[in-house]
Design an enzyme around this catalytic site. Structure first.
Site, PDB file in Angstrom:
ATOM      1  N   TYR A  42      10.063  -1.392   6.679  1.00 48.86           N
ATOM      2  CA  TYR A  42       8.687  -0.910   6.546  1.00 48.86           C
ATOM      3  C   TYR A  42       8.002  -1.711   5.454  1.00 48.86           C
ATOM      4  O   TYR A  42       8.291  -1.560   4.268  1.00 48.86           O
ATOM      5  CB  TYR A  42       8.701   0.579   6.217  1.00 48.86           C
ATOM      6  CG  TYR A  42       7.346   1.243   6.063  1.00 48.86           C
ATOM      7  CD1 TYR A  42       6.167   0.614   6.458  1.00 48.86           C
ATOM      8  CD2 TYR A  42       7.245   2.521   5.537  1.00 48.86           C
ATOM      9  CE1 TYR A  42       4.938   1.231   6.316  1.00 48.86           C
ATOM     10  CE2 TYR A  42       6.025   3.168   5.391  1.00 48.86           C
ATOM     11  CZ  TYR A  42       4.880   2.503   5.774  1.00 48.86           C
ATOM     12  OH  TYR A  42       3.656   3.129   5.630  1.00 48.86           O
ATOM     13  N   LYS A  67       8.049  -2.612  10.717  1.00 50.44           N
ATOM     14  CA  LYS A  67       6.811  -1.836  10.785  1.00 50.44           C
ATOM     15  C   LYS A  67       5.817  -2.551   9.889  1.00 50.44           C
ATOM     16  O   LYS A  67       5.895  -2.476   8.658  1.00 50.44           O
ATOM     17  CB  LYS A  67       7.035  -0.397  10.328  1.00 50.44           C
ATOM     18  CG  LYS A  67       5.767   0.457  10.326  1.00 50.44           C
ATOM     19  CD  LYS A  67       6.040   1.831   9.731  1.00 50.44           C
ATOM     20  CE  LYS A  67       4.772   2.658   9.603  1.00 50.44           C
ATOM     21  NZ  LYS A  67       5.012   3.954   8.917  1.00 50.44           N
TER      22      LYS A  67
END
Length: 298
Positions: free
Chosen positions: A132, A160
């Site tokens: 992320y 992400k």
């Protein structure tokens, strides 16, 4: 490995501030019935950091139960590598299909520290990892150079991408091809990222509007861009509610208004009040009044 719409689900609480498993089961099942492709538990910008490790594992287990054969991921976002590795190990033992890992939440790691931290967490769980990258929220940017350096570890399978720079998606694809499953993590950049080549969408407002979210994704995959864009333009004011310091309260308010859930949050957060609440309610009412009829999908 992963693709499609994977919601970052909200955590539900009872009036006594314990986990509301019954309501979470109802809400999670609603998402899966609408065609979502997995679930991510205990998001780092949501209420994951407000939960004990034991509570996070309980939410993960419920997510896995509802997901069935689809992936249930646990978010790992801790201040220290030691705590992150401990949580990653617990997630692996509890049956997580993978982890979504924030490299650092308090200390702003440099290149070397960021890479070492991510490697340590991946090794601790020995599970597939979605990295992320959110330099806006955490001031730690997992750059394309870092992704290239980490590519020698097969456990890192997805990214992400939440840098807020749509050019980053193309940069990652140009440099690394399909080495990583690229997900967009910014609701109000989803159309742009998906049409630029992202394979999936870690979505927020999906928890109240899963059919519309899935429709946008499937239409783009089918090359039906004009139809997807029409829905996305309608959706944009709602998606903007996800890009806010009040994103948890915003999303839970939308859930309350649309799917009859509740707005209970864990302190120090409190439900929206005053003008901020009125603005959010107006956005939801306007969206419901103009909710589009969705086209037929395969």
């Amino acid at each position: 490995m992963w693709q499609g719409v994977i919601p970052a689900v909200t955590t539900k609480f009872t009036p006594e501030d314990t986990l509301d498993f019954k309501e979470m089961q109802r809400c999670f099942q609603y998402l899966m019935d609408a065609g979502c492709d997995g679930l991510i538990a205990c998001g780092s910008l949501g209420e994951g950091p407000f939960l004990s490790h034991a509570e996070r594992i309980d939410v993960l287990k419920l997510s896995k139960e509802v997901c069935g054969s689809k992936p249930a991921l646990l978010t790992v976002a801790e201040a220290s590598s030691k705590e992150a590795c401990a949580l990653a190990e617990k997630g692996a033992r509890a049956g997580a299909d993978g982890l979504m890992v924030v490299p650092s939440t308090i200390y702003h790691t440099n290149h070397q520290e960021t890479v070492a931290n991510l490697r340590a967490i991946a090794a601790a769980a020995d599970l597939p990892v979605m990295i992320y990258s959110n330099r806006i929220a955490y001031r730690v940017d997992v750059t394309t150079d870092m992704l290239e350096e980490l590519a020698d570890d097969a456990r890192f399978v997805a990214v992400k991408e939440s840098s807020d720079d749509i050019r980053r998606s193309t940069e990652i694809i140009n440099r690394l091809g399909d080495r990583y499953d690229l997900f967009t993590g910014v609701d109000n950049l989803a159309f742009e990222a998906l049409t630029a080549g992202a394979k999936g969408w870690v979505a927020g407002l999906v928890v109240a509007f899963p059919h519309e979210t899935v429709a946008i994704y499937k239409l783009i995959q089918a090359g039906r861009y004009a139809e997807a864009l029409t829905i996305y333009r309608w959706f944009r004011p709602l998606l903007d509610l996800d890009v806010s310091s009040y994103l948890v309260q915003n999303i839970k308010l939308v859930e309350a208004m649309v799917i009859e859930s509740n707005e209970r949050v864990r302190l120090p957060r409190q439900p929206l009040q005053g003008e901020v609440r009125s603005r959010a309610e107006a956005v939801v009412r306007a969206a419901l009044a103009t909710r589009p009829v969705l086209p037929q999908l395969a």
